[in-house]
Each structure stands twice: as C-alpha cells, then as structure tokens.
Design an enzyme around this catalytic site. Structure first.
Site, PDB file in Angstrom:
ATOM      1  N   GLU A 120      45.863  28.007  38.283  1.00 12.63           N
ATOM      2  CA  GLU A 120      46.202  29.024  39.283  1.00 12.63           C
ATOM      3  C   GLU A 120      47.573  28.779  39.924  1.00 12.63           C
ATOM      4  O   GLU A 120      47.899  29.377  40.950  1.00 12.63           O
ATOM      5  CB  GLU A 120      45.140  29.069  40.379  1.00 12.63           C
ATOM      6  N   TYR A 134      39.139  36.248  65.883  1.00  8.41           N
ATOM      7  CA  TYR A 134      39.609  35.047  65.200  1.00  8.41           C
ATOM      8  C   TYR A 134      40.050  35.344  63.775  1.00  8.41           C
ATOM      9  O   TYR A 134      41.010  34.741  63.270  1.00  8.41           O
ATOM     10  CB  TYR A 134      38.512  33.973  65.231  1.00  8.41           C
TER      11      TYR A 134
END
Length: 228
Positions: A84, A130
C-alpha cells in the site's frame, strides 16, 4: 563537535523508527489492526519515509526491518515495503504538511465502507464533534484490489481537502502532523463508523453547518458543505 549530515540523518531515522514501533503497539491495543493487517508510515523532514513491511504484525514491529523510501517513493533500504506504499504517497502529496499515515482494517470502518456513502465528500455523517475535529470529512474511495496503484490515483483525484478516507470494502486511512494525530483520527473514524452503523435507519440528529464550521475553524479540520 557538530554532527555531519549522514550521522544526523541516521539519528533522526532511528528516532522515527522507534516512534513507528511504539505506534504499532498503540494501534493494536486500540483494536484497530486485527492479525497482520494494516500499515503505518512516518516521513522525515528530508522527505525520507519509513513504512511497515508487507505482512508485518503492527504490534511486534522490528525497527531494523522497517522499509525505507526516498523522497520520490523509491525503496532504498530495509525489508520490502507494504504493497500500500502508493496509497501512503498519495495521501502525503494531498497533505504535504503531514508526517504520518495510519492505514488499518478496523472492523467498524470496514463495515461502514461496505455501505453507500452518506455524501460525496464524506462516507460518514458529522455525527460527533470529535469526529469532525480530529478526522473531518472522510470520503469513500471506490474499490480497487489492495495494493493497486489505482487506489492512490483515485484518492489524488478527489478535489476537496481531507486527511481521512474510507476505502470501499477494505478499511480506513488517516494522516496527521505526527503519529499521535494520525492515530487519534483513526480512532475517531472507527468510533464514528460504529455510531453510524448503530443509528442507521433511525432518525439521527447530526451536527449542523454552523456547529461544523465552528469546529473546523477551531481545530483546522476540513468539511465541505454539500446539498444532499
């Protein structure tokens, strides 16, 4: 006596390697990385990138075996990098001020990535302050096989700002100014995914545009208003 450049680079790299090993333990302890899934990277000020090797277990990384990439993303040392790596490079290009990336297959985020996205700019709705503060808008990157260079190309093709994303049927990706920030964002993506899943099909109260704008201005995250 002053240190020469090579010595300074070696010390910096050793420090970053230690940070990356500790981050792997933190990610596993938080329940974000089952088995040998996921990968982490950190970027030095000279552009050098340390990234976890392919197949590494994040909770038991070896600092001596971390892969080293140069500023152009070429493998120059250590074990073979995660497949990746192109995805990490794309997100660093997207957020050049960021120095760390977390990619994990955390279960709630994977489940959310299997659903239709909430909006074009974010697969997840603005469900907690958040999430908006620490992750911000989190688009869904269309499915390509893990390790496909097309994942990085698709991510780069998204024109709006973001530092968190869901990869369709795959997992999540976050970046931050340091490893702690990137991990915090990953934790909030996982939690927002969980809350999204358990409230799907119910009447939800989401943060409104004024509340979102206040949070993004105060905390430097991104959220693009959209008509849904």
């Amino acid at each position: 006596m002053s240190l020469d450049l090579d010595t300074t680079v070696s010390i910096t790299r050793a420090s970053l390697a230690s940070d990356l090993v500790a981050a792997g333990v933190t990610v596993v302890a938080a329940g974000l990385s089952p088995g040998s899934s996921g990968n982490l990277s950190v970027r030095a000020t000279d552009g050098t990138i340390l990234i976890t090797p392919g197949g590494a277990v994040l909770g038991s990384l070896d600092a001596e075996r971390l892969a080293v990439l140069d500023a152009d993303g070429e493998w120059i040392g250590g074990d073979k990098p995660s497949k990746e790596a192109a995805l990490h490079l794309a997100l660093y290009r997207k957020n050049p001020e960021h120095r760390a990336i977390v990619h994990v297959h955390s279960p709630q985020a994977v489940a959310a990535s299997c659903l239709e996205p909430w909006a074009p700019n974010s697969a997840l709705p603005p469900i907690t302050p958040y999430f908006v503060m620490r992750a911000g808008q989190t688009p869904l990157v269309p499915y390509r096989a893990p390790g496909s260079p097309e994942l990085g190309e698709l991510l780069s093709g998204l024109s709006f700002p973001f530092h968190a994303a869901l990869l369709q049927n795959h997992g999540q990706l976050t970046s931050g100014r340091n490893l702690a920030d990137a991990i915090d964002a990953a934790v909030e993506v996982e939690e927002a995914s969980r809350i999204t899943l358990i409230t799907t099909g119910k009447e939800r109260r989401l943060l409104d545009e004024r509340e979102i704008a206040d949070l993004t201005e105060r905390y430097g995250s991104s959220w693009t208003p959209v008509n849904r």
